[in-house]
Enzyme design. Structure first.
Site, PDB file in Angstrom:
ATOM      1  CG  HIS A 142      53.989  60.071  76.092  1.00  0.00           C
ATOM      2  ND1 HIS A 142      54.504  58.953  76.585  1.00  0.00           N
ATOM      3  CD2 HIS A 142      53.760  60.956  76.968  1.00  0.00           C
ATOM      4  CE1 HIS A 142      54.604  59.216  78.095  1.00  0.00           C
ATOM      5  NE2 HIS A 142      54.352  60.429  78.341  1.00  0.00           N
ATOM      6  CD  GLU A 175      55.044  58.649  81.708  1.00  0.00           C
ATOM      7  OE1 GLU A 175      55.416  58.022  80.730  1.00  0.00           O
ATOM      8  OE2 GLU A 175      54.663  59.735  81.642  1.00  0.00           O
ATOM      9  CG  HIS A 221      52.413  65.272  78.287  1.00  0.00           C
ATOM     10  ND1 HIS A 221      51.422  65.102  79.106  1.00  0.00           N
ATOM     11  CD2 HIS A 221      53.395  64.247  78.141  1.00  0.00           C
ATOM     12  CE1 HIS A 221      52.071  63.857  79.706  1.00  0.00           C
ATOM     13  NE2 HIS A 221      53.005  63.521  79.374  1.00  0.00           N
ATOM     14  CG  HIS A 270      57.815  63.214  80.702  1.00  0.00           C
ATOM     15  ND1 HIS A 270      57.977  62.998  79.463  1.00  0.00           N
ATOM     16  CD2 HIS A 270      56.646  62.801  81.184  1.00  0.00           C
ATOM     17  CE1 HIS A 270      56.902  62.292  79.121  1.00  0.00           C
ATOM     18  NE2 HIS A 270      56.142  62.359  80.005  1.00  0.00           N
TER      19      HIS A 270
END
Lengths: 265, 265, 265, 265
Positions: A185, A98, A119, A117
């Site tokens: 996500h 990603e 979760h 990034h």
């Protein structure tokens, strides 16, 4: 003393990452390594998730670990990537699938110098409901926290932002905001420095928890006003030793190093 | 043995804080240092938040750490402040920007000898909703737990109580109560001693959690009656070794010292 | 090896508790000490709360620690009490003010050989709402889990069960059940042995958490049927090494000893 | 280094489990031992719960620990069972009473090579309400997550799946799905390998928590689409070092070994 040793070991290995790096680059790599450890220790990332920083030597490059669990990242893992999301020098090490989240945001936002990034758990419920993630204590939620619906950008996918087109669509949803949610996500958080971005990632999760609990109490909620948020942001941006981001960074760093190799909080 | 050593080290460094302190002052500084560590270990404060104590040598002075993460405070960090919120002897060390919370409460409330300001997490949702924080197990919530809306006192601010005027407005909202909430920010807790105030800060968070969960169950709630609260307060105030505040203080202290340098609970 | 040493040290000190105790008494005192540590480590008790066992030498006596935080109890702290709630041999050590919970239950219930009183956190919300604490996984909740309203027994009090009359009223509310809630205060759990009672105290908290979350999901709930509960109780009562209470006791004991002196879970 | 030693010790003891095992069997037993430790460390199992793997030497056999708390399992505890649920070589060691969950699923599902049975806490509320456990991040919840009501299979029971008939009824409820809930009791998770099944057990609990919190926020929820789930499953199945299951397995393993003997997270 043990901590001092551990820190200098990180610095030593990080020296391998670039060729003859100046002190500023070495300090940035140290922050990036510590940022990985802090995000892991504070339960913002687990085996997945990543943090990057724009390369001070070249605005079209950014620094990020090879594909590795963030709690284990050292300076030697830091690689240089271009704005196409590919490693500048491909040495065969596995890279995050990603990475296009980072490359496309750096392309679209010249003011951004770090991207996280994650979760982080309490943020995800806001990504799958119609309840907007609004600020109680997080001034950087203004103008808003948009939700990226990958179906609108890529149809049926495996939810991963695994190419430049998906990354560009996410960057477009993010717009001029500091946080965007990825439906079902996770989230992406951006900022002007590694330390500010780590603080924002941690407070995004904390604000989500506060808002969830305020919703459980029921009734109208007094959110942070945009005027208040602007004054908070201005105050946090003032460089004063022992205050603001510095104080929490030092605490989180000490906690992460104390628990290194012993599992998370 | 390790603990004994650590404690006496704290005492040694704390001796530097005042000139020729009597045993009472040294004991107070020790309580203040341990209070910082307990509040951190029990997740009441994080990198922010502070605890102070009125100076037994001069009722117009109070003792508080220099600007530092509470989990790291030692006796050498304790400084003396006046009721204008400024250090009596300014040695250039950074000080907490919200020290006016303390100075103005000591000015308004001669019965108060210790003040805690924290952002303890479950209390904040009550500060942004219309749901009053009422007592299930916390007798010191009587007469009531008011909410300080800084907009009413200072218009648009960065939410910090960073001058005497804002501190005085907060002290006025607090009135004769033991706890006040700061909207979207945190809370302030006061008491007659450091140990009682630390206990109150911890039980303020605990009672908020109980009330949140009782609200989730739904239906009418039986709160602690004012008559019961008065009898509980009277009982807790009786000095009996091995009971009440002493027993929990010893446990929290042992836990905080055992985890010192290893991150919070 | 470290653990073995620690355990035998506990046994050694526990030998001081009675005069010439047989092996059965020594084993019971060990269970009582370990029970204190387990309840602390599992966050069922904190600085308060206590566990007792009926004295195998005399059914009109029971064993319990002097007033001390449960996480610190050793064999040397165990004292013998009579059914009037007073120490058989008063050596001046402070005793728990709520010892009458134990004495009156032992008086009323010849089948009970151990009693736990705790403030375990998720149980309290059920004590102040009209929502009954019903069984999802806790078979010993049958016939029911009554709530003791101390106002009905003693008018305005400090909520402590601090004399024989209040203890007797609580025992009457408990009736033939295994668990009773004390409004705004905590709960009491009884059983045939220390190990079973510790298991029940831990699962009372766990079942309260499950029921709170099931209520949050909404809609009808399938509770454990009385017929199922009876079969579960019968199964748990079968003595089989490596099964049932033994397996969890060994795990909880290992966890409590591993974390001894390092703070709770 | 400490970790390396510990790991090779596990391998050494595991060599005793079978006669002249090949490297593949030794690796499987190591995964099974580490899987037990991970499930315990991640709070999926406590003193109860178990994980098994189909025997690569004989599809009609499976490997599982003797009856023991999962956090303590070593290679020497692994025994071989037949599809009747009985040990191939009964050496008198106690065995899990619910081993028929495993035997009957291996009998019914030739594609399954590992089975986990746990009581992971947030999953249970879904087993006693009418709210289906639907996927937010767990692609393996498709086609669906059925609930096994043991009353329909066995009338009044102690809720344990303690014979072949009950195991067969559970296997029938499971059907071609990867997860089934056991009403008021726990869940069963199956998969093609130990590592995938451990990942699924951990993410089953995580998804239950996300769904509970999304339900608390209220309003419509965007679930993972079946098309997305299929693409995620396909992606996770690709063998790529440093990605997917491997990355989380390494992290969970490191955490479990670092905390071994120190109690759970």
């Amino acid at each position: 003393m043990a901590k001092g040793k551990r820190t200098s070991a990180l610095r030593k290995t990080s020296a391998k990452a670039g060729t003859r790096p100046g002190a500023a680059l070495a300090a940035l790599i140290d922050d990036l390594v510590i940022g990985n450890r802090i995000l892991y220790d504070q339960n913002i990332v687990d085996g997945y998730g990543h943090i990057s920083a724009r390369d001070p030597r070249d605005q079209a490059h950014f620094l990020m670990s090879r594909a590795r669990a963030p709690g284990l990242v050292t300076g030697a893992d830091i690689m240089v990537f271009g704005l196409d999301g590919e490693p500048i020098k491909d040495d065969g090490r596995p890279v995050y699938s990603e990475r296009f989240i980072h490359s496309e945001i750096y392309k679209a936002r010249s003011d951004v110098h770090s991207v996280v990034h994650s979760h982080s758990p309490t943020v995800i419920p806001f990504s799958v409901t119609q309840v907007p993630l609004k600020p109680i204590r997080a001034p950087f939620f203004y103008p808003e926290v948009p939700v990226f619906e990958i179906r609108d950008a890529g149809g049926w996918t495996n939810l991963l932002v695994s190419d430049s087109a998906l990354g560009a669509a996410l960057a477009q949803t993010l717009g001029q905001n500091s946080v965007a949610l990825l439906r079902g996500h996770g989230n992406v958080v951006v900022g002007p420095t590694v330390r500010v971005t780590v603080y924002r990632a941690i407070y995004t999760e904390a604000n989500a928890r506060l808002l969830l609990e305020a919703k459980m109490l029921g009734g109208p909620i007094t959110y942070l006003a945009p005027e208040e948020a602007a004054l908070m942001e201005a105050n946090l941006a003032k460089p004063r030793p022992g205050h603001g981001h510095d104080r929490t960074w030092e605490m989180w760093k000490a906690e992460a190093l104390a628990r290194a190799g012993k599992g998370r909080r």
